[in-house]
Design a protein around this motif. Structure first.
Motif, PDB file in Angstrom:
ATOM      1  N   PRO A1027       0.814  -1.225   0.000  1.00 45.34           N
ATOM      2  CA  PRO A1027       0.000   0.000   0.000  1.00 45.34           C
ATOM      3  C   PRO A1027       0.851   1.280   0.000  1.00 45.34           C
ATOM      4  N   LEU A1028       2.089   1.183   0.545  1.00 48.02           N
ATOM      5  CA  LEU A1028       2.917   2.391   0.652  1.00 48.02           C
ATOM      6  C   LEU A1028       3.456   2.836  -0.715  1.00 48.02           C
ATOM      7  N   ASP A1029       3.370   1.953  -1.721  1.00 41.88           N
ATOM      8  CA  ASP A1029       3.837   2.330  -3.064  1.00 41.88           C
ATOM      9  C   ASP A1029       2.713   2.926  -3.915  1.00 41.88           C
ATOM     10  N   LYS A1030       1.499   2.936  -3.385  1.00 42.69           N
ATOM     11  CA  LYS A1030       0.334   3.298  -4.206  1.00 42.69           C
ATOM     12  C   LYS A1030       0.262   4.801  -4.477  1.00 42.69           C
ATOM     13  N   ILE A1031      -0.113   5.141  -5.712  1.00 43.15           N
ATOM     14  CA  ILE A1031      -0.393   6.541  -6.079  1.00 43.15           C
ATOM     15  C   ILE A1031      -1.902   6.722  -5.944  1.00 43.15           C
ATOM     16  N   TYR A1032      -2.335   7.576  -5.031  1.00 47.86           N
ATOM     17  CA  TYR A1032      -3.763   7.741  -4.753  1.00 47.86           C
ATOM     18  C   TYR A1032      -4.410   8.855  -5.570  1.00 47.86           C
ATOM     19  N   ILE A1033      -3.668   9.929  -5.801  1.00 48.23           N
ATOM     20  CA  ILE A1033      -4.264  11.085  -6.487  1.00 48.23           C
ATOM     21  C   ILE A1033      -3.326  11.599  -7.581  1.00 48.23           C
ATOM     22  N   THR A1034      -3.903  12.266  -8.555  1.00 46.29           N
ATOM     23  CA  THR A1034      -3.066  12.928  -9.563  1.00 46.29           C
ATOM     24  C   THR A1034      -2.778  14.339  -9.060  1.00 46.29           C
ATOM     25  N   THR A1035      -1.538  14.792  -9.217  1.00 48.44           N
ATOM     26  CA  THR A1035      -1.153  16.089  -8.640  1.00 48.44           C
ATOM     27  C   THR A1035      -0.499  16.973  -9.690  1.00 48.44           C
ATOM     28  N   MET A1036      -0.641  18.263  -9.481  1.00 49.45           N
ATOM     29  CA  MET A1036       0.061  19.249 -10.314  1.00 49.45           C
ATOM     30  C   MET A1036       1.371  19.614  -9.604  1.00 49.45           C
ATOM     31  N   ARG A1037       2.261  20.255 -10.329  1.00 55.50           N
ATOM     32  CA  ARG A1037       3.510  20.694  -9.709  1.00 55.50           C
ATOM     33  C   ARG A1037       3.198  21.806  -8.699  1.00 55.50           C
ATOM     34  N   VAL A1038       3.714  21.630  -7.456  1.00 57.06           N
ATOM     35  CA  VAL A1038       3.488  22.635  -6.397  1.00 57.06           C
ATOM     36  C   VAL A1038       4.827  23.300  -6.078  1.00 57.06           C
ATOM     37  N   PRO A1039       4.924  24.636  -6.164  1.00 57.40           N
ATOM     38  CA  PRO A1039       6.209  25.297  -5.874  1.00 57.40           C
ATOM     39  C   PRO A1039       6.622  25.109  -4.410  1.00 57.40           C
ATOM     40  N   PHE A1040       7.916  24.939  -4.182  1.00 58.37           N
ATOM     41  CA  PHE A1040       8.520  24.819  -2.838  1.00 58.37           C
ATOM     42  C   PHE A1040       7.975  23.627  -2.033  1.00 58.37           C
ATOM     43  N   PHE A1041       7.427  22.621  -2.735  1.00 59.53           N
ATOM     44  CA  PHE A1041       6.804  21.505  -1.995  1.00 59.53           C
ATOM     45  C   PHE A1041       7.821  20.720  -1.150  1.00 59.53           C
ATOM     46  N   PRO A1042       9.041  20.400  -1.672  1.00 59.67           N
ATOM     47  CA  PRO A1042      10.011  19.669  -0.826  1.00 59.67           C
ATOM     48  C   PRO A1042      10.386  20.490   0.416  1.00 59.67           C
ATOM     49  N   LEU A1043      10.553  21.797   0.248  1.00 59.02           N
ATOM     50  CA  LEU A1043      10.932  22.665   1.367  1.00 59.02           C
ATOM     51  C   LEU A1043       9.816  22.709   2.407  1.00 59.02           C
ATOM     52  N   PHE A1044       8.580  22.767   1.915  1.00 60.00           N
ATOM     53  CA  PHE A1044       7.404  22.782   2.795  1.00 60.00           C
ATOM     54  C   PHE A1044       7.416  21.530   3.691  1.00 60.00           C
ATOM     55  N   ASN A1045       7.609  20.366   3.072  1.00 56.24           N
ATOM     56  CA  ASN A1045       7.627  19.105   3.829  1.00 56.24           C
ATOM     57  C   ASN A1045       8.832  19.036   4.770  1.00 56.24           C
ATOM     58  N   TYR A1046       9.932  19.576   4.305  1.00 53.25           N
ATOM     59  CA  TYR A1046      11.170  19.577   5.102  1.00 53.25           C
ATOM     60  C   TYR A1046      10.960  20.361   6.401  1.00 53.25           C
ATOM     61  N   PHE A1047      10.405  21.562   6.300  1.00 55.20           N
ATOM     62  CA  PHE A1047      10.149  22.374   7.503  1.00 55.20           C
ATOM     63  C   PHE A1047       9.095  21.713   8.401  1.00 55.20           C
ATOM     64  N   LEU A1048       8.115  21.055   7.761  1.00 55.36           N
ATOM     65  CA  LEU A1048       7.076  20.344   8.533  1.00 55.36           C
ATOM     66  C   LEU A1048       7.731  19.249   9.385  1.00 55.36           C
ATOM     67  N   VAL A1049       8.632  18.490   8.779  1.00 52.64           N
ATOM     68  CA  VAL A1049       9.312  17.398   9.506  1.00 52.64           C
ATOM     69  C   VAL A1049      10.201  17.982  10.611  1.00 52.64           C
ATOM     70  N   LEU A1050      10.963  19.018  10.274  1.00 53.54           N
ATOM     71  CA  LEU A1050      11.852  19.636  11.269  1.00 53.54           C
ATOM     72  C   LEU A1050      11.085  20.169  12.471  1.00 53.54           C
ATOM     73  N   SER A1051       9.866  20.693  12.214  1.00 54.29           N
ATOM     74  CA  SER A1051       9.086  21.293  13.316  1.00 54.29           C
ATOM     75  C   SER A1051       8.544  20.223  14.256  1.00 54.29           C
ATOM     76  N   GLN A1052       8.341  18.991  13.756  1.00 54.24           N
ATOM     77  CA  GLN A1052       7.702  17.951  14.575  1.00 54.24           C
ATOM     78  C   GLN A1052       8.700  17.021  15.272  1.00 54.24           C
ATOM     79  N   LEU A1053       9.900  16.841  14.664  1.00 54.69           N
ATOM     80  CA  LEU A1053      10.848  15.864  15.235  1.00 54.69           C
ATOM     81  C   LEU A1053      11.296  16.201  16.661  1.00 54.69           C
ATOM     82  N   PRO A1054      11.418  17.486  17.037  1.00 54.64           N
ATOM     83  CA  PRO A1054      11.820  17.770  18.431  1.00 54.64           C
ATOM     84  C   PRO A1054      10.847  17.222  19.486  1.00 54.64           C
ATOM     85  N   LYS A1055       9.605  16.883  19.070  1.00 55.00           N
ATOM     86  CA  LYS A1055       8.620  16.339  20.025  1.00 55.00           C
ATOM     87  C   LYS A1055       8.949  14.888  20.366  1.00 55.00           C
ATOM     88  N   LEU A1056       9.902  14.288  19.623  1.00 52.09           N
ATOM     89  CA  LEU A1056      10.172  12.850  19.791  1.00 52.09           C
ATOM     90  C   LEU A1056      11.514  12.606  20.460  1.00 52.09           C
TER      91      LEU A1056
END
Length: 1163
Positions: A1027-1056
């Protein structure tokens, strides 16, 4: 007479086609009445709340601009309106076409009358058409059918619902209607609400239905002629089939129904013309006041004619108490008198060929009496129509009929059965005699000739016969007789009949005058010849007219609807004696004769609607047959339940080795006798239904074996669907989850059903396992489809579903919570107990633990229990539903990202600034702690919405992994050949695809080839997918998407923080709980939906973070990695593990020695 309907007679053909179309329109209206979308009734609070602002009645036309503006001004209403349009435009178009065809019908009728008036048809005028028998019938039927359409529309489609359907069609097909359909205004004017309601206790609107009938004016002269003809003539020549005067009202019943309808086009007669009404009542309604107007739609004249002075005054003679009593007593006596007569004729061996030929008039009279009695009693004791419920006089007279006729529904039902069986036997015998008529005639003729020839030879002296002297005159006479018999012509039956009578007389005379009686052999020869001649005479009198009269007399169309009130007696009778099915077969065939009424003209016109109309009425009748015979599977299932109880709870299993003195204990003879007795009862029921033989009902062939199997399927579906509905229902206030106990109970129930099916399959000769799997899969997939509708814009409605069936319907239960049905409740309960906000998932244990109590809340056992309760179909259905839920969450993520970030300039500037600041990604960042902490603190308020979605997606993905594992394990154990085959085909196909990409000349499955699509469905149902390999939705190119996810991960990891005992990241504080596996898998799934470059950039950002922090650390006093860096490394390890990536894929961003060394801090 035949000329009027000749193909070259345009006048006759046009009116015939019009009447044929009328019958087809009525069938379509009746068919659509079962498919009115419930939303248009707005009869529950949910529908009113949701749809009242987009569904309107004709008040819309007064304020259409305001109504449309209100929808356009609100985005959510626009979405709902578009969704509603997409889902309903198909059925709305069908409804509109049916309604428009009614208006077109009356317009075409008016045009036909104008053409007659203007002399378009050469030598034909309105009067001349009425002088022709066929013309007269068709002209009366044309007006009658229009009236029936209007009444049926009001009975079947409530006025307000009609208006809402028409307005919705008008709004959703505005372009279409403007361009192609200018009659929509006329259709709306004709079908606007009349105020009539068919609900019990509803009052009748004033001037109804005459005001409705007069909305489209029709030529008055035509209406007058029609009323005149129906008053005075026997337009269908029915009286010849009913010679007795007391049967006249039955003979004219069809005409009476037509007259009842057509009088509403000329209401003046009903109101004021007493003389005409008196004539109509005396001719058509002297002894009856309940009539069937079309295919069993019942009308009580006492209620229907109440507002009309002349009509009700004329009817009062019929409704006089003495007359009602006289009729009731007369028919009660007839019923009593006919029962023994029918019993006598139905005895085996009575209705034989000779007896029938000698008693045709007598037998026909019994048939007429039986049918007339049956008709009167069934109609006049039927439950009152809803509109007549308020009329006290109607109730009093019905009660009087029931008392005076000593009405016993069971006796009437018995009489119906006997009459049907009697007619069936007679018809079959007559058909057989008609088929064999010519062959028998020829055989009797040859026998007679041979006898005469032999006698001629005897008197010639050449053939010795004891004491017979030679006589030339007798020899010549017998020779002449031989020639006379040989000359009898089958085709000219009238002269042949006369000749036969003369020949019989001549033979009697020759016997007397020539003293031939003294010789017994000659006398015997003469007697035999006379007998053969008599048989020829009888045979020639077998006419098709008898069958035609039988069809007319046996009509049961009046009981098309009221027969349902006798269903209970039919079912009770079958329960007592399953062989009753044989008699019921004759009753069903008698009911099938009702199909002749609507189909006659459709067939005559050679219309292409014939199949559709036949299909509808035949389907309705077959559905009724199924309903009656459903008692057999119901009874079988109740017997089965007793058998399973005995086998499970009372009868002990005999061990493989048994001591002699314990044999008696294990014998349990009484219990085993009970099981045998119950099993025998089931076999008897099976035998009962199979006695029915294959029967053609209308155009549908009923195969009893198929009928039994469908009945068993239907009962199985009812019971299993109910068990699933009741078994998977949870108390929201329960402190401890009820999931496992409920699944265990449901599993036992399903085991019971399965065992009972295994036990019974041999006794009823069905494929138990096949039926079980087919029906369980249908129930599960139908419920999944309906549950998934809430996630779809274009919904799959019941009539569109491939899983729903009219013969074996899957029941729908009202929702008990936010879910539509049991599969939704099951999914939401699992999600509730494994919620990533309250639990922690540990991959090594494949289990979820409560954060506070540290107790296990779910593990693999849960999925085994689900498998036991709802089977592999249930697990794969649950998996499909979770897919839909994931899609919904990811779509919400996209929507929030578009609205909250992409369209916000300040955020775009922020991400643009940091993209430049962190460039080049291969390098490192100076003062990383400062740079990253500033970025994290600025985005802290942005994350909660996105984090919730990521955690829910991660949680559902983990559940899908567990389901795939359970399905895969069971597939390998239970179907190892299937598992091996699927794996082999999958590997082979992937190898071919890889070859194609290396060398494009190699073959590749084409788009129309279903192989890949079908194989995927098999693989997912068997758990051969990740299931982890599945493509669920079709997406358009989103600007700064890797950076967005990167900051999201950085903001949450200190809780662990890393926990050695579970070898995983866990929350630092319980109040700020974050489930690390759900979070990691959620991020992974999100990135999977976008181009692979996004994942590479995301990993590059994380690599840059680690390298920058390690470089900054080298200048500090402490050589150890900080907790934040360790968390990122642990997150990356999990990310690689769940994504099944090789370590090398991240080594280009992070030096391998960092990975090798960082765990030394935890050692």
């Amino acid at each position: 007479m035949a000329d009027f309907l000749a193909e070259n007679n345009q006048c006759g053909q046009n009116i015939l086609r019009l009447v044929s179309r009328g019958n087809a329109i009525i069938a379509e209206l009746l068919r659509l009445a079962d498919f009115i979308p419930p939303i248009f009734r707005l009869d529950n609070r949910n529908d009113v709340t949701r749809y009242s602002e987009i569904i309107a009645d004709f008040s819309y036309f007064k304020s259409s601009e305001f109504f449309d503006h209100r929808i356009e001004s609100r985005v959510e209403l626009q979405d709902l309106d578009e969704e509603f349009s997409e889902n309903h435009i198909e059925i709305l178009t069908r409804f509109y076409q049916a309604f428009a065809s009614v208006h077109k019908y009356v317009s075409d009728l008016n045009r036909y009358l104008e053409d007659l008036d203007e002399g378009v048809y050469i030598q034909q005028t309105l009067e001349s058409v009425f002088l022709n028998d066929d013309g007269k019938q068709l002209m009366c039927e044309a007006l009658y059918l229009y009236g029936v359409m209007l009444l049926l529309i009001d009975i079947k489609f409530e006025g307000i619902v009609r208006e809402r359907i028409l307005v919705s069609y008008y709004r959703y097909s505005a372009q279409k209607s403007a361009a192609t359909d200018s009659s929509i205004d006329d259709v709306c004017k004709l079908l606007r609400s009349t105020g009539f309601s068919n609900l019990p206790g509803a009052k009748r609107p004033p001037n109804y239905p005459e005001s409705f009938f007069n909305r489209v004016p029709i030529n008055e002269e035509y209406i007058n002629i029609v009323v005149g003809r129906l008053r005075s003539d026997d337009i269908y020549n029915q009286i010849s089939a009913y010679p007795l005067p007391e049967h006249r009202s039955t003979a004219l019943a069809t005409q009476a129904s037509m007259l009842y309808i057509i009088l509403y086009f000329e209401p003046d007669i009903l109101y004021t013309q007493q003389a005409k009404m008196r004539e109509i009542v005396d001719k058509h309604f002297p002894d009856n006041w309940v009539i069937s107007i079309y295919m069993g739609v019942i009308v009580n004249l006492m209620d229907a004619w109440l507002p009309y002075k002349a009509a009700i005054t004329a009817l009062n003679n019929t409704l006089d108490t003495n007359n009602v009593r006289e009729q009731s007593v007369r028919y009660a006596k007839k019923l009593e008198k006919l029962q023994p007569v029918l019993d006598k004729y139905l005895k085996e061996g009575v209705l034989m060929e000779e007896f029938v030929l000698d008693n045709i008039p007598k037998l026909m009279n019994v048939m007429r009496d039986s049918n007339v009695t049956l008709r009167w009693l069934m109609l006049h004791t039927a439950a009152l129509p809803p509109t007549a419920e308020l009329n006290k006089k109607c109730k009093l007279i019905r009660d009087q009929v029931i008392v005076d006729s000593k009405y016993n529904a069971l006796l009437v039902f018995q009489h119906l059965l006997n009459t049907a069986q009697y007619e069936y036997k007679l018809k079959e015998l007559f058909r057989q005699m008609l088929d064999e008529k010519q062959n028998k005639w020829e055989a009797y003729k040859v026998e007679g000739q041979e006898r005469m020839q032999e006698l001629g030879d005897v008197f010639s002296g050449t053939k010795p016969l004891t004491r017979v002297e030679k006589s030339e005159s007798l020899q010549n006479w017998f020779g002449e007789m031989t020639k006379q018999i040989a000359s009898l012509d089958y085709e000219d039956s009238t002269s042949a009949g006369r000749k036969i009578i003369q020949l019989i007389q001549a033979m009697e005379e020759v016997q007397e005058f020539h003293q031939l009686e003294s010789n017994l052999q000659v006398k015997q020869f003469l007697a035999d010849t006379r007998k053969y001649l008599h048989q020829m005479l009888r045979t020639i009198n077998i006419k098709e007219e008898v069958l035609i009269q039988t069809e007319i007399v046996a009509d049961l169309s009046y009981a098309w609807e009221i027969i349902d009130s006798y269903t209970g007696y039919m079912q009770q009778g079958i329960k007592k004696d399953p062989s009753l099915v044989i008699k019921l077969r004759a009753t069903f065939l008698k009911m099938a004769s009702a199909l002749d009424l609507p189909l006659l003209r459709v067939n005559q016109a050679g219309s292409k609607d014939l199949m559709s109309v036949s299909q509808y009425y035949s389907g309705e009748l077959v559905a009724y047959v199924r309903k009656v015979l459903q008692i057999i599977p119901q009874t079988m299932f109740s017997l089965l339940a007793s058998i399973i109880r005995l086998l499970t709870n009372r009868i002990q299993e005999v061990p493989t080795r048994l001591e002699k003195d314990k044999m008696k204990d294990f014998a349990q003879l009484d219990e085993r006798y009970q099981v045998a007795k119950l099993t025998h009862s089931i076999s008897v029921f099976t035998e009962g239904i199979l006695m029915m033989k294959t029967t053609l009902v209308g155009i549908i062939k009923i195969d009893p074996k198929r009928l039994l199997e469908d009945g068993i399927r239907k009962e199985l579906v009812q019971q299993v669907a109910y068990a699933l509905h009741k078994g998977i229902m949870f108390n929201p206030k329960a402190k401890v989850s009820e999931l496992l106990p409920k699944l265990a109970t449901l599993g036992e129930q399903m085991d019971g059903f399965r065992r009972s099916f295994e036990y019974i399959q041999d006794y009823v000769n069905i494929y138990g396992l096949k039926i079980w799997q087919e029906e369980i899969s249908r129930i599960i997939y139908y419920n999944v489809e309906q549950e998934c509708n809430s996630f779809l814009r274009t919904k799959v409605l019941d009539w569109q579903s491939v899983y729903q069936s009219t013969a074996i319907p899957i029941p729908r239960f009202p929702p008990v919570d936010e879910s539509v049905n049991f599969i939704g409740r099951l999914a939401r309960e699992i999600l509730r107990i494994t919620d990533s906000r309250t639990t922690i998932y540990i991959d090594q244990m494949k289990a979820w633990y409560d954060v506070k109590t540290k107790q296990e809340v779910a593990n693999r056992t849960l999925f085994q229990q689900i498998h036991r309760a709802v089977g592999s179909f249930g697990l794969s259905g649950l998996d499909r539903l979770l897919c839909f839920m994931i899609v919904k969450e990811l779509q919400n993520f996209q929507l929030n990202l578009q609205r909250g970030v992409i369209r916000d300039k300040s955020w775009l500037e922020f991400f643009s600034l940091y993209t430049k600041l962190l460039q080049p990604l291969q390098g490192t960042v100076n003062q990383p702690q400062k740079v990253y902490s500033q970025a994290v603190s600025k985005t802290v308020k942005l994350w909660p919405v996105y984090l919730d979605i990521i955690l829910r997606v991660g949680q559902m993905q983990l559940l899908r992994r567990q389901i795939a594992y359970e399905l895969n394990t069971s597939c390998k154990f239970d179907s190892k050949f299937l598992a091996s085959s699927l794996q082999t085909v999958n590997r082979a196909l992937l190898a071919d695809i890889e070859k194609h990409y290396q060398d494009p000349t190699q073959p590749y499955p084409k788009e129309e080839n279903p192989l890949m699509y079908e194989l995927t469905a098999y693989l997912e149902s068997s758990g051969f997918h990740n299931p982890l390999d599945k493509i669920y939705i079709t997406t358009m190119r989103v600007p700064f998407f890797p950076l967005f996810n990167y900051f999201l991960v950085l903001s949450q990891l200190p809780k662990l923080v890393y926990n050695k005992s579970v070898s995983s990241l866990v929350s630092k504080k319980p109040q700020e709980h974050l489930d690390a596996p759900s979070f990691t898998i959620g991020v992974l799934t999100l990135l999977k939906q976008f181009h692979a470059d996004n994942t590479n950039f995301f990993l590059a950002f994380l690599g840059q973070y680690i390298r920058s922090c390690v470089e900054a650390m080298s200048s500090s006093k402490s050589p150890e990695l900080s907790q934040d860096v360790l968390n990122v490394l642990l997150f990356l390890e999990d990310y690689i593990f769940y994504n099944r990536l090789p370590r090398k894929s991240v080594e280009s961003f992070i030096p391998s020695y960092i990975f090798d060394e960082f765990r030394s801090q935890y050692a």
